[in-house]
Enzyme design. Structure first.
Site, PDB file in Angstrom:
ATOM      1  N   LYS A 196       1.474  -3.898   1.931  1.00  0.00           N
ATOM      2  CA  LYS A 196       1.957  -4.682   3.069  1.00  0.00           C
ATOM      3  C   LYS A 196       2.905  -3.884   3.988  1.00  0.00           C
ATOM      4  O   LYS A 196       2.784  -3.928   5.208  1.00  0.00           O
ATOM      5  CB  LYS A 196       2.693  -5.919   2.533  1.00  0.00           C
ATOM      6  CG  LYS A 196       3.100  -6.908   3.586  1.00  0.00           C
ATOM      7  CD  LYS A 196       1.950  -7.818   3.913  1.00  0.00           C
ATOM      8  CE  LYS A 196       2.317  -8.873   4.916  1.00  0.00           C
ATOM      9  NZ  LYS A 196       1.212  -9.814   5.129  1.00  0.00           N
TER      10      LYS A 196
ATOM     11  N   GLU B 172       9.529   4.370 -12.153  1.00  0.00           N
ATOM     12  CA  GLU B 172       9.068   3.697 -10.933  1.00  0.00           C
ATOM     13  C   GLU B 172       9.970   2.555 -10.489  1.00  0.00           C
ATOM     14  O   GLU B 172       9.910   2.140  -9.340  1.00  0.00           O
ATOM     15  CB  GLU B 172       7.625   3.189 -11.123  1.00  0.00           C
ATOM     16  CG  GLU B 172       7.432   2.034 -12.106  1.00  0.00           C
ATOM     17  CD  GLU B 172       7.319   2.459 -13.571  1.00  0.00           C
ATOM     18  OE1 GLU B 172       7.821   3.544 -13.914  1.00  0.00           O
ATOM     19  OE2 GLU B 172       6.764   1.693 -14.380  1.00  0.00           O
TER      20      GLU B 172
ATOM     21  N   SER C 151      -5.431 -14.905  12.711  1.00  0.00           N
ATOM     22  CA  SER C 151      -4.810 -16.105  12.139  1.00  0.00           C
ATOM     23  C   SER C 151      -3.425 -16.349  12.706  1.00  0.00           C
ATOM     24  O   SER C 151      -2.840 -17.398  12.487  1.00  0.00           O
ATOM     25  CB  SER C 151      -4.676 -15.910  10.637  1.00  0.00           C
ATOM     26  OG  SER C 151      -3.726 -14.887  10.387  1.00  0.00           O
ATOM     27  N   GLY C 152      -2.892 -15.370  13.404  1.00  0.00           N
ATOM     28  CA  GLY C 152      -1.490 -15.469  13.815  1.00  0.00           C
ATOM     29  C   GLY C 152      -0.629 -14.605  12.907  1.00  0.00           C
ATOM     30  O   GLY C 152       0.506 -14.293  13.210  1.00  0.00           O
ATOM     31  N   GLY C 153      -1.194 -14.205  11.756  1.00  0.00           N
ATOM     32  CA  GLY C 153      -0.428 -13.399  10.802  1.00  0.00           C
ATOM     33  C   GLY C 153      -0.534 -11.901  11.086  1.00  0.00           C
ATOM     34  O   GLY C 153      -1.265 -11.468  11.984  1.00  0.00           O
ATOM     35  N   VAL C 154       0.202 -11.136  10.291  1.00  0.00           N
ATOM     36  CA  VAL C 154       0.309  -9.689  10.504  1.00  0.00           C
ATOM     37  C   VAL C 154      -1.017  -8.976  10.198  1.00  0.00           C
ATOM     38  O   VAL C 154      -1.480  -8.149  10.992  1.00  0.00           O
ATOM     39  CB  VAL C 154       1.371  -9.096   9.538  1.00  0.00           C
ATOM     40  CG1 VAL C 154       1.592  -7.634   9.802  1.00  0.00           C
ATOM     41  CG2 VAL C 154       2.647  -9.882   9.593  1.00  0.00           C
ATOM     42  N   ASP C 155      -1.610  -9.305   9.042  1.00  0.00           N
ATOM     43  CA  ASP C 155      -2.743  -8.505   8.567  1.00  0.00           C
ATOM     44  C   ASP C 155      -3.919  -8.565   9.528  1.00  0.00           C
ATOM     45  O   ASP C 155      -4.505  -7.540   9.876  1.00  0.00           O
ATOM     46  CB  ASP C 155      -3.187  -8.970   7.177  1.00  0.00           C
ATOM     47  CG  ASP C 155      -2.024  -9.005   6.199  1.00  0.00           C
ATOM     48  OD1 ASP C 155      -1.028  -8.319   6.477  1.00  0.00           O
ATOM     49  OD2 ASP C 155      -2.110  -9.717   5.197  1.00  0.00           O
ATOM     50  N   SER C 156      -4.269  -9.778   9.963  1.00  0.00           N
ATOM     51  CA  SER C 156      -5.433  -9.880  10.843  1.00  0.00           C
ATOM     52  C   SER C 156      -5.126  -9.229  12.192  1.00  0.00           C
ATOM     53  O   SER C 156      -6.008  -8.629  12.814  1.00  0.00           O
ATOM     54  CB  SER C 156      -5.873 -11.329  11.014  1.00  0.00           C
ATOM     55  OG  SER C 156      -4.861 -12.105  11.608  1.00  0.00           O
TER      56      SER C 156
ATOM     57  N   HIS D 222      10.954   3.977 -17.472  1.00  0.00           N
ATOM     58  CA  HIS D 222      10.178   3.659 -16.267  1.00  0.00           C
ATOM     59  C   HIS D 222      10.796   4.299 -15.017  1.00  0.00           C
ATOM     60  O   HIS D 222      11.738   3.747 -14.456  1.00  0.00           O
ATOM     61  CB  HIS D 222      10.095   2.138 -16.085  1.00  0.00           C
ATOM     62  CG  HIS D 222       9.229   1.491 -17.106  1.00  0.00           C
ATOM     63  ND1 HIS D 222       7.871   1.339 -16.933  1.00  0.00           N
ATOM     64  CD2 HIS D 222       9.510   0.996 -18.339  1.00  0.00           C
ATOM     65  CE1 HIS D 222       7.361   0.764 -18.015  1.00  0.00           C
ATOM     66  NE2 HIS D 222       8.331   0.550 -18.873  1.00  0.00           N
TER      67      HIS D 222
ATOM     68  N   CYS E 163       5.719   5.185 -20.533  1.00  0.00           N
ATOM     69  CA  CYS E 163       5.887   4.152 -21.560  1.00  0.00           C
ATOM     70  C   CYS E 163       4.618   4.069 -22.427  1.00  0.00           C
ATOM     71  O   CYS E 163       4.315   4.999 -23.151  1.00  0.00           O
ATOM     72  CB  CYS E 163       6.248   2.822 -20.897  1.00  0.00           C
ATOM     73  SG  CYS E 163       6.900   1.642 -22.093  1.00  0.00           S
ATOM     74  N   TYR E 164       3.844   2.994 -22.324  1.00  0.00           N
ATOM     75  CA  TYR E 164       2.599   2.902 -23.106  1.00  0.00           C
ATOM     76  C   TYR E 164       1.720   4.125 -22.838  1.00  0.00           C
ATOM     77  O   TYR E 164       1.063   4.646 -23.740  1.00  0.00           O
ATOM     78  CB  TYR E 164       1.857   1.611 -22.726  1.00  0.00           C
ATOM     79  CG  TYR E 164       0.609   1.347 -23.522  1.00  0.00           C
ATOM     80  CD1 TYR E 164       0.659   0.634 -24.712  1.00  0.00           C
ATOM     81  CD2 TYR E 164      -0.636   1.791 -23.069  1.00  0.00           C
ATOM     82  CE1 TYR E 164      -0.495   0.379 -25.447  1.00  0.00           C
ATOM     83  CE2 TYR E 164      -1.797   1.540 -23.797  1.00  0.00           C
ATOM     84  CZ  TYR E 164      -1.725   0.828 -24.981  1.00  0.00           C
ATOM     85  OH  TYR E 164      -2.863   0.584 -25.691  1.00  0.00           O
TER      86      TYR E 164
ATOM     87  N   GLY F 131       2.063  -0.713 -20.303  1.00  0.00           N
ATOM     88  CA  GLY F 131       1.206  -1.855 -20.617  1.00  0.00           C
ATOM     89  C   GLY F 131       1.860  -2.690 -21.696  1.00  0.00           C
ATOM     90  O   GLY F 131       2.763  -2.214 -22.384  1.00  0.00           O
TER      91      GLY F 131
END
Ligand code: XMP
Length: 525
Positions: A381, A183, A235-240, A181, A94-95, A67
């Site tokens: 994603k 990660e 929508s044409g997108g991946v998620d929908s 870190h 870290c924090y 943080g």
């Protein structure tokens, strides 16, 4: 996602889970991803979650994130000291390490030698957290404070040249701390530390899999929906598309999809989705042909925010009108992802949405009178893409670059007309085709053409031309909050430019956008 810290509709049954307590870290999501990469389910929660709430989640371990604050500052975020008495393994980063040491009796202060960047970490104790980790390893530091003395109960287990307490372990409690870190990719062996913490300290069996996730999500949707109908906007997108595919698997003919064709989609975008959902899935699909209405409302408008407002309003109108025709629909499915949940503060019970206003364009308001179903709210994603492939969606759809809700309108600078959209759409299709041919599509984050409101002089054959200038935009980014322009090979740019000027009537000049974000944005409007 379940439990007191989330307002999710779905309840996940992931058996072993890790909670990341977020102290405002840039990297909290990255920590969650690293844990999931080890096949352990993970969620991000508020830093001040109570021990009782934690118990309800029954986590196998807790990770305290980094943080931006200093633990000794007034108002610095703290965790409940009671969490150290739960007997649950804790890793502070870290924090997170500093707060653990401070609460358990150590001393943290500002150091004369702040460390930002690469450092060499020397492991000074034998401990399972360092299994398969080099005795001397490159790590990424980013701190101005240090643990000066770790406190009576802690044993320092690693150091760097300027940081004598680079890692600690508690004598009595299952508590570890890392000043660096693990990660980030700049800590090349960071994954080993996560793996060791999860398996050796938390005793996780690493059995969480996306396909289990899909099965559980399908089951939970079936239970919730019963015999009602669910509407899903495409929508044409991946998620929908992934949401719709998952729902189709769960409830088949009880699903009705609505695609509003606003005339602002990419070339063949609507037909790809329509083909997939009628031929492959045989879903009840309603395509609203609304190009004329959108273009009529956009006529004469050049101001970017005004374009967005109009598109947002007309989209909602069209969607509502179509949804009304669908009988017995009680639910509306949306492709909300985990980063949206975090960004809006919903998972953390935090302050109201911080997502930029314009990014909500192309979405639906909450008050449409439906109950929301958001089966992807636990996923990142890349996980959504993997799920899409598992559910049988084609690579071409699953790997599409993101596309803004207001579509080509914000890439058609100046007035949005049918003719100008046709020019833009053709040029855009060429740049995409060429980058795919060069095998670079999946290596870049977003690529598109922008039609400029500028004409310039050229010469074609023996004749003078006075036609449109067009820009190509290509960026690399992890999170779309910051981005750098892609160093595309000159030969590829040359090929794109030659083809556009030869094949797209109305364009005689092509430029490449070499601005990063910030200070520019990815889209031009
Ligand atoms: P900017 O232009 O702000 O865009 O750098 C960052 C990312 O967001 C996408 N974007 C949108 N997506 N509705 C959306 O669904 C919008 O109104 C919108 N505006 C920008 C943009 O394509 C990029 O991926």
């Amino acid at each position: 996602m379940s439990g007191a810290t989330s307002n999710s509709n779905e309840s996940s049954t992931q058996s072993q889970r890790i909670l990341v307590l977020d102290f405002g870290a840039q990297y909290a999501q990255l920590i969650a991803r690293r844990v999931r990469e080890q096949n352990v389910y993970c969620e991000i929660v508020r830093h001040d979650i109570s021990p009782e709430q934690i118990r309800k989640h029954s986590p196998a371990g807790l990770i305290l994130s980094g943080g931006p604050s200093s633990v000794y500052e007034a108002g610095a975020p703290k965790c409940d000291p009671g969490i150290f008495e739960l007997g649950i393994p804790i890793l502070g980063i870290c924090y997170g390490m500093q707060i653990a040491c401070e609460i358990l009796g150590g001393k943290v202060s500002n150091t004369p030698s702040r460390e930002f960047g690469r450092a060499i970490c020397e492991v000074v104790a034998d401990d399972p957290i360092f299994n398969d980790f080099p005795k001397s390893a490159e790590v990424w530091m980013s701190h101005g404070d240090q643990v000066q003395s770790a406190g009576a109960g802690f044993i320092p287990i690693a150091r760097t040249a300027t940081c004598p307490v680079a890692a600690v372990k508690h004598e009595r409690l299952p508590v570890y701390g890392l000043q660096f870190h693990p990660e980030v990719t700049h800590t090349p062996n960071g994954k080993t530390l996560f793996k060791n913490f999860l398996t050796e300290v938390c005793h996780c069996d690493g059995t969480w899999r996306l396909d289990n996730f899909a099965e559980e999500a399908i089951e939970s949707v079936r239970k919730r929906v019963g015999s009602s109908r669910v509407i899903c906007g495409l929508s044409g997108g991946v998620d929908s598309a992934v949401v719709a595919a998952l729902l189709y698997r769960a409830i088949g003919s009880q699903l009705s999809c609505i695609l509003v064709d606003n005339g602002l989609l990419r070339k063949q975008e609507a037909s790809l989705v329509v083909g997939q959902f009628t031929n492959h899935f045989k879903a009840d699909l309603h395509v609203v042909q609304a190009e004329d209405r959108f273009l009529a409302e956009l006529a004469g408008v050049t101001e970017p925010q005004e374009k967005r407002r109009i598109i947002g309003r007309v989209f909602i109108d069209c969607f509502k009108a179509e949804a009304k025709k669908i009988q017995d629909a009680h639910f509306l499915a949306q492709g909300t992802l985990y980063p949206d949940v975090i960004e809006s503060g919903a998972a953390l019970d935090g302050p109201a949405a911080t997502i930029k206003l314009h990014h909500n364009v192309g979405g639906l308001p909450k008050d449409l009178g439906f109950e929301l179903i958001e089966p992807l709210r636990d996923l990142f994603k890349d996980e959504v893409r993997r799920l899409g492939l598992d559910l049988g969606l084609p690579e071409q759809l699953v790997w599409r670059h993101p596309f803004p809700g207001p579509g080509l309108a914000v890439r058609c600078l100046g007035e949005v007309t049918r003719e100008r959209l046709a020019i833009l759409r053709e040029a855009d299709a060429i740049v995409i085709e060429e980058i795919q041919r060069a095998n670079l599509y999946r290596k870049t984050s977003q690529l598109f053409a922008v039609l400029l409101p500028v004409q310039s002089v050229g010469v074609m054959g023996d004749a003078r031309t006075y036609e449109n200038a067009l820009a190509i935009r290509c960026v690399d980014t992890d999170d779309f909050m910051t981005a750098d322009w892609t160093r595309l090979p000159y030969d590829l740019l040359a090929q794109m430019s030659t083809r556009i000027i030869n094949e797209v009537a109305g364009v005689n000049r092509v430029c490449y956008d070499i601005s990063s974000k910030p200070p520019a944005t990815i889209e031009w409007e």
